[in-house]
Motif scaffolding. Structure first.
Motif, short mmCIF file in Angstrom:
data_model
loop_
_atom_site.label_atom_id
_atom_site.label_comp_id
_atom_site.label_asym_id
_atom_site.label_seq_id
_atom_site.Cartn_x
_atom_site.Cartn_y
_atom_site.Cartn_z
N GLU A 33 1.95 60.04 49.49
CA GLU A 33 2.09 61.46 49.85
C GLU A 33 3.40 62.03 49.33
OE1 GLU A 33 1.71 62.31 54.02
OE2 GLU A 33 -0.24 61.33 54.15
N ALA A 34 4.48 61.27 49.42
CA ALA A 34 5.78 61.75 48.93
C ALA A 34 5.75 61.95 47.42
CB ALA A 34 6.88 60.76 49.31
N ILE A 35 5.13 61.04 46.69
CA ILE A 35 5.03 61.18 45.23
C ILE A 35 4.17 62.39 44.89
CG2 ILE A 35 4.20 60.13 43.09
CD1 ILE A 35 4.88 57.39 44.39
N GLU A 36 3.02 62.53 45.57
CA GLU A 36 2.12 63.64 45.28
C GLU A 36 2.73 64.99 45.65
OE1 GLU A 36 -2.33 61.77 45.21
OE2 GLU A 36 -1.59 62.43 47.17
N PRO A 41 -1.67 65.58 42.45
CA PRO A 41 -2.60 64.45 42.59
C PRO A 41 -2.35 63.37 41.54
CG PRO A 41 -3.76 66.54 42.74
CD PRO A 41 -2.36 66.86 42.31
N LEU A 42 -2.50 62.14 41.96
CA LEU A 42 -2.24 61.01 41.08
C LEU A 42 -3.53 60.36 40.61
CD1 LEU A 42 0.63 59.33 43.12
CD2 LEU A 42 0.86 60.62 41.00
N PRO A 43 -3.50 59.77 39.41
CA PRO A 43 -4.65 58.97 38.97
C PRO A 43 -4.63 57.64 39.73
CG PRO A 43 -2.87 58.81 37.37
CD PRO A 43 -2.43 59.81 38.42
N PRO A 44 -5.55 56.73 39.42
CA PRO A 44 -5.52 55.41 40.09
C PRO A 44 -4.13 54.77 39.95
CG PRO A 44 -7.54 55.65 38.84
CD PRO A 44 -6.68 56.84 38.50
N LEU A 45 -3.76 54.00 40.97
CA LEU A 45 -2.42 53.42 41.04
C LEU A 45 -2.47 51.90 41.05
CD1 LEU A 45 -1.06 55.72 43.87
CD2 LEU A 45 -0.58 55.93 41.43
N ARG A 46 -1.38 51.30 40.57
CA ARG A 46 -1.14 49.87 40.73
C ARG A 46 0.12 49.72 41.55
NH1 ARG A 46 0.71 46.91 36.78
NH2 ARG A 46 1.39 48.64 35.50
N ALA A 70 7.13 59.89 36.67
CA ALA A 70 5.80 59.50 36.21
C ALA A 70 5.90 58.76 34.89
CB ALA A 70 4.92 60.74 36.08
N PRO A 71 5.19 57.69 34.75
CA PRO A 71 4.15 57.15 35.62
C PRO A 71 4.63 56.00 36.52
CG PRO A 71 3.97 56.10 33.51
CD PRO A 71 5.15 57.05 33.42
N ARG A 72 5.96 55.82 36.68
CA ARG A 72 6.45 54.65 37.43
C ARG A 72 7.54 55.09 38.41
NH1 ARG A 72 6.44 49.07 36.07
NH2 ARG A 72 5.30 49.69 34.22
N GLU A 92 -1.86 54.66 36.58
CA GLU A 92 -2.62 54.22 35.42
C GLU A 92 -2.87 55.40 34.50
OE1 GLU A 92 -3.59 51.04 34.69
OE2 GLU A 92 -2.52 50.37 36.46
N ALA A 93 -2.97 55.13 33.20
CA ALA A 93 -3.27 56.18 32.24
C ALA A 93 -4.70 56.67 32.48
CB ALA A 93 -3.13 55.65 30.82
N GLN A 94 -4.89 57.96 32.41
CA GLN A 94 -6.22 58.54 32.58
C GLN A 94 -7.02 58.33 31.29
OE1 GLN A 94 -7.71 60.42 35.01
NE2 GLN A 94 -6.06 60.79 36.44
N ALA A 95 -8.25 57.89 31.44
CA ALA A 95 -9.13 57.74 30.29
C ALA A 95 -9.57 59.13 29.83
CB ALA A 95 -10.33 56.89 30.65
N THR A 96 -9.64 59.32 28.53
CA THR A 96 -10.11 60.60 27.99
C THR A 96 -11.50 60.42 27.41
OG1 THR A 96 -9.02 60.14 25.89
CG2 THR A 96 -7.78 61.45 27.50
N ALA A 97 -12.29 61.47 27.48
CA ALA A 97 -13.67 61.39 27.01
C ALA A 97 -13.78 61.56 25.53
CB ALA A 97 -14.51 62.46 27.71
#
Length: 97
Positions: A33-36, A41-46, A70-72, A92-97
């Motif tokens: 929540e603090a990061i967002e 909004p964040l992509p998937p996280l590790r 971002a991203p760390r 994680e990097a967002q996949a592009t279509a």
């Protein structure tokens, strides 16, 4: 970001009966929540590294400290001067279509 987990939080009854402590996943939710609140909004996280050092009790005031961008991010969850948890979150990097 400061926060308090109230004694009636739904995660507490089973964690642990008679002496509830705030589950680590609830602390991590506050870190996200603090990061967002800064980045949106964040992509998937590790979470390559997380250490839980001391428990947070219901009703105690705690805070999240962040460093990095971002991203760390590195984080610490504190109750006064005591570190309760620390670690690293990586988006994680967002996949592009």
């Amino acid at each position: 970001m400061r926060f308090i987990i109230p004694a009636d939080h739904p995660s507490l009854p089973g964690h642990f009966p008679g002496r509830p402590i705030v589950p680590g996943v609830v602390l991590l939710d506050r870190v996200i929540e603090a990061i967002e609140s800064d980045c949106g909004p964040l992509p998937p996280l590790r979470l390559p590294q997380v250490k839980f050092l001391k428990p947070l009790l219901p009703g105690q005031s705690a805070s999240v400290e962040l460093s990095g961008e971002a991203p760390r991010w590195r984080f610490r969850v504190l109750c006064g001067p005591e570190v309760l948890a620390s670690g690293e979150i990586v988006a994680e990097a967002q996949a592009t279509a």
